[in-house]
Motif scaffolding. Structure first.
Motif, PDB file in Angstrom:
ATOM      1  N   GLY A  83       0.790  -1.231   0.000  1.00  0.00           N
ATOM      2  CA  GLY A  83       0.000   0.000   0.000  1.00  0.00           C
ATOM      3  C   GLY A  83       0.823   1.283   0.000  1.00  0.00           C
ATOM      4  O   GLY A  83       0.270   2.378  -0.001  1.00  0.00           O
ATOM      5  N   ASP A  84       2.153   1.164  -0.030  1.00  0.00           N
ATOM      6  CA  ASP A  84       2.989   2.371  -0.178  1.00  0.00           C
ATOM      7  C   ASP A  84       2.694   3.007  -1.536  1.00  0.00           C
ATOM      8  O   ASP A  84       2.451   2.298  -2.518  1.00  0.00           O
ATOM      9  CB  ASP A  84       4.487   2.015  -0.151  1.00  0.00           C
ATOM     10  N   ILE A  85       2.750   4.325  -1.577  1.00  0.00           N
ATOM     11  CA  ILE A  85       2.507   5.033  -2.836  1.00  0.00           C
ATOM     12  C   ILE A  85       3.669   5.990  -3.126  1.00  0.00           C
ATOM     13  O   ILE A  85       4.213   6.611  -2.208  1.00  0.00           O
ATOM     14  CB  ILE A  85       1.158   5.804  -2.801  1.00  0.00           C
ATOM     15  N   THR A 101       5.464   8.650  -1.084  1.00  0.00           N
ATOM     16  CA  THR A 101       4.640   9.775  -0.631  1.00  0.00           C
ATOM     17  C   THR A 101       3.980   9.428   0.695  1.00  0.00           C
ATOM     18  O   THR A 101       3.717  10.304   1.526  1.00  0.00           O
ATOM     19  CB  THR A 101       3.558  10.076  -1.691  1.00  0.00           C
ATOM     20  N   GLY A 102       3.703   8.133   0.882  1.00  0.00           N
ATOM     21  CA  GLY A 102       3.068   7.689   2.110  1.00  0.00           C
ATOM     22  C   GLY A 102       3.224   6.183   2.283  1.00  0.00           C
ATOM     23  O   GLY A 102       3.452   5.459   1.319  1.00  0.00           O
ATOM     24  N   VAL A 103       3.085   5.756   3.536  1.00  0.00           N
ATOM     25  CA  VAL A 103       3.329   4.367   3.912  1.00  0.00           C
ATOM     26  C   VAL A 103       2.013   3.607   4.054  1.00  0.00           C
ATOM     27  O   VAL A 103       1.093   4.088   4.732  1.00  0.00           O
ATOM     28  CB  VAL A 103       4.081   4.333   5.272  1.00  0.00           C
ATOM     29  N   SER A 104       1.917   2.455   3.440  1.00  0.00           N
ATOM     30  CA  SER A 104       0.783   1.527   3.638  1.00  0.00           C
ATOM     31  C   SER A 104      -0.559   2.238   3.712  1.00  0.00           C
ATOM     32  O   SER A 104      -1.302   2.078   4.678  1.00  0.00           O
ATOM     33  CB  SER A 104       0.976   0.720   4.928  1.00  0.00           C
ATOM     34  N   CYS A 105      -0.867   3.021   2.694  1.00  0.00           N
ATOM     35  CA  CYS A 105      -2.085   3.829   2.782  1.00  0.00           C
ATOM     36  C   CYS A 105      -3.097   3.505   1.676  1.00  0.00           C
ATOM     37  O   CYS A 105      -4.293   3.706   1.860  1.00  0.00           O
ATOM     38  CB  CYS A 105      -1.719   5.307   2.742  1.00  0.00           C
ATOM     39  N   VAL A 106      -2.650   2.993   0.546  1.00  0.00           N
ATOM     40  CA  VAL A 106      -3.568   2.752  -0.569  1.00  0.00           C
ATOM     41  C   VAL A 106      -4.440   1.540  -0.260  1.00  0.00           C
ATOM     42  O   VAL A 106      -3.958   0.520   0.212  1.00  0.00           O
ATOM     43  CB  VAL A 106      -2.787   2.527  -1.885  1.00  0.00           C
ATOM     44  N   LYS A 107      -5.736   1.666  -0.535  1.00  0.00           N
ATOM     45  CA  LYS A 107      -6.666   0.563  -0.271  1.00  0.00           C
ATOM     46  C   LYS A 107      -7.048  -0.167  -1.556  1.00  0.00           C
ATOM     47  O   LYS A 107      -7.353  -1.346  -1.551  1.00  0.00           O
ATOM     48  CB  LYS A 107      -7.943   1.099   0.388  1.00  0.00           C
ATOM     49  N   LYS A 108      -7.074   0.585  -2.656  1.00  0.00           N
ATOM     50  CA  LYS A 108      -7.548   0.016  -3.906  1.00  0.00           C
ATOM     51  C   LYS A 108      -6.895   0.745  -5.080  1.00  0.00           C
ATOM     52  O   LYS A 108      -6.613   1.937  -4.983  1.00  0.00           O
ATOM     53  CB  LYS A 108      -9.073   0.171  -3.979  1.00  0.00           C
ATOM     54  N   ILE A 109      -6.664  -0.007  -6.159  1.00  0.00           N
ATOM     55  CA  ILE A 109      -6.086   0.597  -7.364  1.00  0.00           C
ATOM     56  C   ILE A 109      -7.014   0.286  -8.530  1.00  0.00           C
ATOM     57  O   ILE A 109      -7.409  -0.871  -8.712  1.00  0.00           O
ATOM     58  CB  ILE A 109      -4.694  -0.001  -7.679  1.00  0.00           C
ATOM     59  N   VAL A 110      -7.361   1.322  -9.289  1.00  0.00           N
ATOM     60  CA  VAL A 110      -8.117   1.094 -10.520  1.00  0.00           C
ATOM     61  C   VAL A 110      -7.211   1.513 -11.673  1.00  0.00           C
ATOM     62  O   VAL A 110      -6.787   2.673 -11.762  1.00  0.00           O
ATOM     63  CB  VAL A 110      -9.435   1.895 -10.545  1.00  0.00           C
ATOM     64  N   ILE A 115      -7.702  -3.679  -8.362  1.00  0.00           N
ATOM     65  CA  ILE A 115      -6.872  -4.476  -7.465  1.00  0.00           C
ATOM     66  C   ILE A 115      -6.986  -3.908  -6.055  1.00  0.00           C
ATOM     67  O   ILE A 115      -6.847  -2.698  -5.849  1.00  0.00           O
ATOM     68  CB  ILE A 115      -5.409  -4.472  -7.965  1.00  0.00           C
ATOM     69  N   GLU A 116      -7.260  -4.787  -5.104  1.00  0.00           N
ATOM     70  CA  GLU A 116      -7.332  -4.359  -3.703  1.00  0.00           C
ATOM     71  C   GLU A 116      -6.008  -4.661  -3.018  1.00  0.00           C
ATOM     72  O   GLU A 116      -5.323  -5.615  -3.377  1.00  0.00           O
ATOM     73  CB  GLU A 116      -8.469  -5.089  -2.990  1.00  0.00           C
ATOM     74  N   ILE A 117      -5.688  -3.813  -2.028  1.00  0.00           N
ATOM     75  CA  ILE A 117      -4.493  -4.071  -1.226  1.00  0.00           C
ATOM     76  C   ILE A 117      -4.963  -4.800   0.035  1.00  0.00           C
ATOM     77  O   ILE A 117      -5.789  -4.278   0.785  1.00  0.00           O
ATOM     78  CB  ILE A 117      -3.797  -2.768  -0.804  1.00  0.00           C
ATOM     79  N   THR A 118      -4.464  -5.999   0.226  1.00  0.00           N
ATOM     80  CA  THR A 118      -4.837  -6.782   1.409  1.00  0.00           C
ATOM     81  C   THR A 118      -3.586  -7.034   2.245  1.00  0.00           C
ATOM     82  O   THR A 118      -2.474  -6.683   1.822  1.00  0.00           O
ATOM     83  CB  THR A 118      -5.426  -8.140   0.989  1.00  0.00           C
ATOM     84  N   SER A 119      -3.778  -7.661   3.397  1.00  0.00           N
ATOM     85  CA  SER A 119      -2.620  -7.977   4.240  1.00  0.00           C
ATOM     86  C   SER A 119      -1.686  -8.952   3.529  1.00  0.00           C
ATOM     87  O   SER A 119      -0.521  -9.097   3.891  1.00  0.00           O
ATOM     88  CB  SER A 119      -3.085  -8.551   5.578  1.00  0.00           C
ATOM     89  N   LYS A 120      -2.221  -9.632   2.505  1.00  0.00           N
ATOM     90  CA  LYS A 120      -1.380 -10.566   1.733  1.00  0.00           C
ATOM     91  C   LYS A 120      -0.940  -9.972   0.400  1.00  0.00           C
ATOM     92  O   LYS A 120      -0.488 -10.695  -0.490  1.00  0.00           O
ATOM     93  CB  LYS A 120      -2.147 -11.871   1.487  1.00  0.00           C
ATOM     94  N   ALA A 177       4.554  -8.093  -9.152  1.00  0.00           N
ATOM     95  CA  ALA A 177       4.424  -8.552  -7.762  1.00  0.00           C
ATOM     96  C   ALA A 177       3.449  -9.719  -7.767  1.00  0.00           C
ATOM     97  O   ALA A 177       2.805  -9.990  -8.778  1.00  0.00           O
ATOM     98  CB  ALA A 177       3.896  -7.430  -6.878  1.00  0.00           C
ATOM     99  N   GLU A 178       3.362 -10.399  -6.616  1.00  0.00           N
ATOM    100  CA  GLU A 178       2.403 -11.502  -6.513  1.00  0.00           C
ATOM    101  C   GLU A 178       0.985 -10.948  -6.642  1.00  0.00           C
ATOM    102  O   GLU A 178       0.693  -9.843  -6.177  1.00  0.00           O
ATOM    103  CB  GLU A 178       2.532 -12.185  -5.145  1.00  0.00           C
ATOM    104  N   LEU A 179       0.123 -11.716  -7.273  1.00  0.00           N
ATOM    105  CA  LEU A 179      -1.257 -11.287  -7.451  1.00  0.00           C
ATOM    106  C   LEU A 179      -2.168 -12.432  -7.031  1.00  0.00           C
ATOM    107  O   LEU A 179      -2.120 -13.514  -7.620  1.00  0.00           O
ATOM    108  CB  LEU A 179      -1.459 -10.947  -8.926  1.00  0.00           C
TER     109      LEU A 179
END
Lengths: 237, 218
Positions: free
Chosen positions: B111-113, B163-172, B178-183, B205-207
């Protein structure tokens, strides 16, 4: 009823408004892009023999307008901004090392100015944590979230632009031209306000004033406002 | 077929929740405002100091004193409100904005951006992006899946300054949702006519593939 002698902060001209600005000073300029900038003060400063200025402003103008005028004359030593580079001369000076640039998150810039004018020396913000912005800054955890320490900003002079003002320095802004102006007005040792309409104290509706005159030391009516639009965008009918 | 920028915006508009406040970044995110579903009420915030931002003005109605964060001329809707930059970022950092849509150069599986700086090139600054990504409840990224060189913008770790750490929840993207999950990245939707394989090959990356993988409805 007793009549009062009111404080009067009106200055007769833009030259009087900028008097006392010297080389090596720290100056704040309100505005977002070209919206709500102190056009008359900037124009007048660009004609003075003043250099090595540190300018705190969200942006740095364009090549031939706003702070771009001071850049062109090499009057600026350092810019403190959140977003720059809408002009070629800025880019050239930055890449050649003539101009020092400190980039900080926009909300942090706003809050540092607000803090500087409010007797708050520093504060913690989440913006920039884990990024280059965090370098050499204290990190603290509050409620399991990480924050970085940011310090207040102050200036020798702040130059702000308002829509209406009165002789006491009370200010009303219009539209999104408010932006950084009220915050920088608070953070200047001497705050100069230029306005489109200047009225006697008592004429503005006291319910509508955005910046109380206590934060303003000098006020004048700007001669001409070009109000250039940076990115004219329309809905085609 | 890969989606156009407008189609990416249209898909993101489906994420809008009724009665919420939304900040749209510069570029593709700005286009989201053109696709708000009729049954959804949202107010758009622009960080330079307006809530209740309306469409661009008709020709001749431009007001130099009314712009958005991209410095474009705008209008205000009935009920709009104006404020200074400190109040604006109180709304943002104080979690009063429900959704923030941003563009990005890279997003990592945690989720880093990265969207503000390319070392060695002209650096324009982060503007309000660092404040927005640390604080909004929901961060959605709108971007193309790969850059101009064909390299994936979805990575295990960002290689550009973040720009920020572990903040993105979803990417279109133009290829997928694509959703960002703990995995890590989870593929939940594919663009019409785009194969799973194409998306896997375009992602560095892994998907994980969602059990209920769907084709986007636009």
């Amino acid at each position: 009823m007793k009549s009062f002698n009111m404080i009067n902060k009106t200055v007769a001209s833009v030259d009087e408004a900028i008097s006392g600005v010297k080389s090596n000073m720290v100056l704040m300029f309100g505005g977002f892009g070209l919206c709500g900038i102190a056009e008359n003060c900037i124009n007048a400063l660009s004609k003075k023999n003043i250099e090595s200025l540190t300018c705190i402003s969200n942006n740095a103008g364009v090549d031939d307008f706003g702070l771009g005028l001071l850049l062109k004359k090499r009057q600026i030593k350092k810019m403190i901004s959140s977003y720059v580079g809408e002009n070629d001369e800025f880019e050239r000076q930055m890449l050649s090392g003539e101009l020092e640039v400190e980039l900080i998150p926009q909300g942090t810039l706003a809050e540092r100015c607000r803090a500087g004018g409010s007797g708050i020396p520093a504060f913690f913000t989440p913006a920039g944590y884990g990024t280059e912005v965090q370098t050499d800054k204290e990190v603290r955890v509050f409620n399991k979230k990480k924050y970085i320490l940011e310090h207040a900003l102050n200036a020798d002079f702040s130059f702000v632009k308002a829509w209406k003002g009165d002789t006491l320095g009370n200010l009303i802004y219009k539209g999104t031209a408010r932006n950084f102006n009220p915050l920088m007005a608070m953070a200047g040792k001497t705050t100069v306000a230029e306005v489109e309409y200047l009225v006697p104290a008592g004429e503005l509706d006291l319910n509508q004033i955005h910046t109380p005159g206590i934060f303003v030391q000098r006020i004048f009516r700007g001669g001409v406002y070009e109000k250039r639009i940076e990115n004219r965008t329309i809905t085609k009918s | 077929m890969a989606l156009t920028k407008n189609e990416i915006a249209k898909r993101i508009a489906q994420e809008l929740v009724n009665n919420t406040y939304v900040n749209l970044g510069i570029g593709i995110p700005t286009l989201v405002a053109n696709h708000v579903p009729l049954d959804i009420n949202v107010e758009f915030q622009s960080e330079n100091g307006i809530l209740g931002m309306g469409p661009f003005p008709k020709e001749g109605k431009e007001d130099a004193d009314l712009i958005n964060a991209g410095k474009q001329t705008i209008t205000s809707l009935p009920g709009a409100v104006l404020f200074d930059s400190a109040v604006s970022f109180s709304m943002i950092r104080g979690n009063h904005i429900h959704l923030s849509v941003l563009g990005a150069m890279q997003v990592a599986e945690n989720g880093d951006i990265a969207n503000w700086k390319i070392p060695g090139k002209m650096v324009k600054g982060m503007g309000g992006a660092m404040d927005l990504v640390t604080s909004s409840n929901n961060i959605i990224v709108a971007m193309t899946h790969t850059n101009r060189l064909g390299q994936s913008k979805l990575l295990k770790r960002c290689t550009l300054p973040i720009t920020g750490v572990s903040c993105v929840k979803k990417i279109v993207t133009d290829l997928a949702v694509i959703e960002i999950t703990s995995k890590g990245f989870k593929l939940t939707e594919v663009a019409p006519g785009v194969s799973e394989e194409e998306i896997i090959n375009s992602t560095d990356a892994e998907l994980t593939i969602d059990k209920n993988l769907k084709t986007m409805v636009l």
